[in-house]
Design a protein around this motif. Structure first.
Motif, PDB file in Angstrom:
ATOM      1  N   TYR A  30       1.948  10.731  -8.598  1.00 24.96           N
ATOM      2  CA  TYR A  30       3.433  10.223  -8.313  1.00 24.96           C
ATOM      3  C   TYR A  30       3.880  10.775  -6.857  1.00 24.96           C
ATOM      4  O   TYR A  30       5.042  11.121  -6.784  1.00 24.96           O
ATOM      5  N   SER A  44       9.832   7.114  -9.659  1.00 26.97           N
ATOM      6  CA  SER A  44       9.107   7.092  -8.702  1.00 26.97           C
ATOM      7  C   SER A  44       8.673   5.526  -8.226  1.00 26.97           C
ATOM      8  O   SER A  44       8.326   5.230  -7.273  1.00 26.97           O
ATOM      9  N   ASP A  99       3.313   3.677  -5.466  1.00 25.77           N
ATOM     10  CA  ASP A  99       3.135   5.240  -5.955  1.00 25.77           C
ATOM     11  C   ASP A  99       1.886   5.375  -6.805  1.00 25.77           C
ATOM     12  O   ASP A  99       1.431   4.398  -7.313  1.00 25.77           O
ATOM     13  N   PRO A 124       9.988  12.759  -7.756  1.00 24.19           N
ATOM     14  CA  PRO A 124       9.984  10.976  -6.830  1.00 24.19           C
ATOM     15  C   PRO A 124      10.108  11.273  -5.354  1.00 24.19           C
ATOM     16  O   PRO A 124      11.095  11.863  -5.094  1.00 24.19           O
TER      17      PRO A 124
END
Length: 321
Positions: free
Chosen positions: A264, A74, A211, A194
């Motif tokens: 995330y 991520s 993120d 991700p």
């Protein structure tokens, strides 16, 4: 089972360790070799997950394999980088073949989903700890950073908030609910996806990005500090799932969305002119607020009043009051 036999049996033979584009030499030597194309930069990030701190112990090793890699990849999404490879440093209290095989299977499943390859690492004995270093590539000068937000930009996120934090009582066995509620929350916790494609689509468009791992308010604070601006978040605009609202109620869901962490998804600032083309292309962009001159992060209610909570997100080493 010795260290090298462990690596050979469970990781070197895994599908995600078979090399590919950008990997000149993988597992088996003192170092791996990555091939960097002209005009590109390497994006590198390291994440460590500790049993009992970042995940419940014991837990399903297949799910842990998925989660441990996803949270590291991520970071590549947050920089707008295309994934290339990763290393794994694995600290184990004991060697259990069934656990290792299940963990390696989960790890490989997520690696193949993300298009990233295992190229090396280390194993040692000790409390269960997983350290991932991920490598990505991005055209020179196009990486997304936290420091470019400007007054007048929109503040946006790339998906629903709070699902990871909402799942925590389920993960810890503190609560239960019907499957239509628990399944989407647990899927988000154990197998976060991700936002690699979104991150790459934001190159040259977003002015700042990262993120969300420690909570929306806490992570927006990093963008505000790095960019030397203020961020205003409108509480009524938080995107939250039906499962989260059903499970925690409106107040609990809002708290999870603001301060819970483990989302995330990407949070980013965007010049207003860039919004319509992204929406027209189908990207999941939700506008939460705006960038202003000033500093820090302020949460506003529907009447524009400051309702910023004192608890903003997770921090390691925070002193207990």
């Amino acid at each position: 089972m010795g260290e090298f036999e462990l690596i050979r049996n469970f990781f070197a033979a895994a599908p995600c360790a078979q090399g590919g584009e950008g990997v000149a030499l993988g597992i088996g030597d003192d170092c791996a070799l990555l091939a960097a194309a002209p005009g590109e930069q390497l994006a590198i990030s390291t994440d460590t997950l500790v049993a009992g701190v970042h995940f419940a112990d014991p837990c399903d090793p297949f799910l842990l394999g998925q989660r441990s890699l996803a949270v590291a990849v991520s970071d590549l999404a947050a920089m707008g980088a295309a994934p290339v490879a990763f290393t794994l440093a694995l600290t184990l209290p004991t060697v259990e073949a069934d656990w290792l095989q299940a963990y390696a299977n989960g790890l490989s499943a997520m690696a193949q989903s993300c298009g990233v390859r295992l190229i090396g690492g280390d194993t040692t004995r000790g409390p269960l700890t997983l350290t991932m270093t991920v490598f990505g590539r991005v055209p020179a000068g196009q990486a997304l950073t936290r420091s470019g937000a400007r007054p007048g930009d929109l503040l946006c996120v790339g998906g629903e908030l709070g699902n990871g934090a909402g799942a925590l009582p389920l993960v810890l066995g503190q609560r239960s609910a019907d499957p239509e509620i628990t399944e989407p929350l647990l899927a988000h916790y154990w197998s976060p996806q991700p936002q690699l494609a979104l991150g790459q689509a934001l190159r040259g468009k977003a002015s700042a990005a990262m993120d969300i791992s420690d909570g929306l308010l806490a992570d927006c604070g990093h963008i505000a500090a790095a960019s030397a601006v203020g961020l205003l978040i409108e509480s009524e605009k938080l995107p939250m799932s039906r499962a989260l609202l059903s499970f925690l109620g409106e107040n609990g869901a809002r708290s999870a969305a603001l301060s819970g962490g483990d989302d995330y998804v990407l949070v980013f600032t965007l010049p207003e002119a860039e919004l319509a083309p992204l929406l027209a292309a189908g990207w999941p962009v939700h506008v939460l607020g705006r960038v202003v001159a000033g500093q820090g992060v302020v949460l506003l209610d529907a009447e524009g009043r400051d309702i910023t909570p004192s608890t903003r997100g997770y921090q390691h080493f925070r002193e207990t009051p």
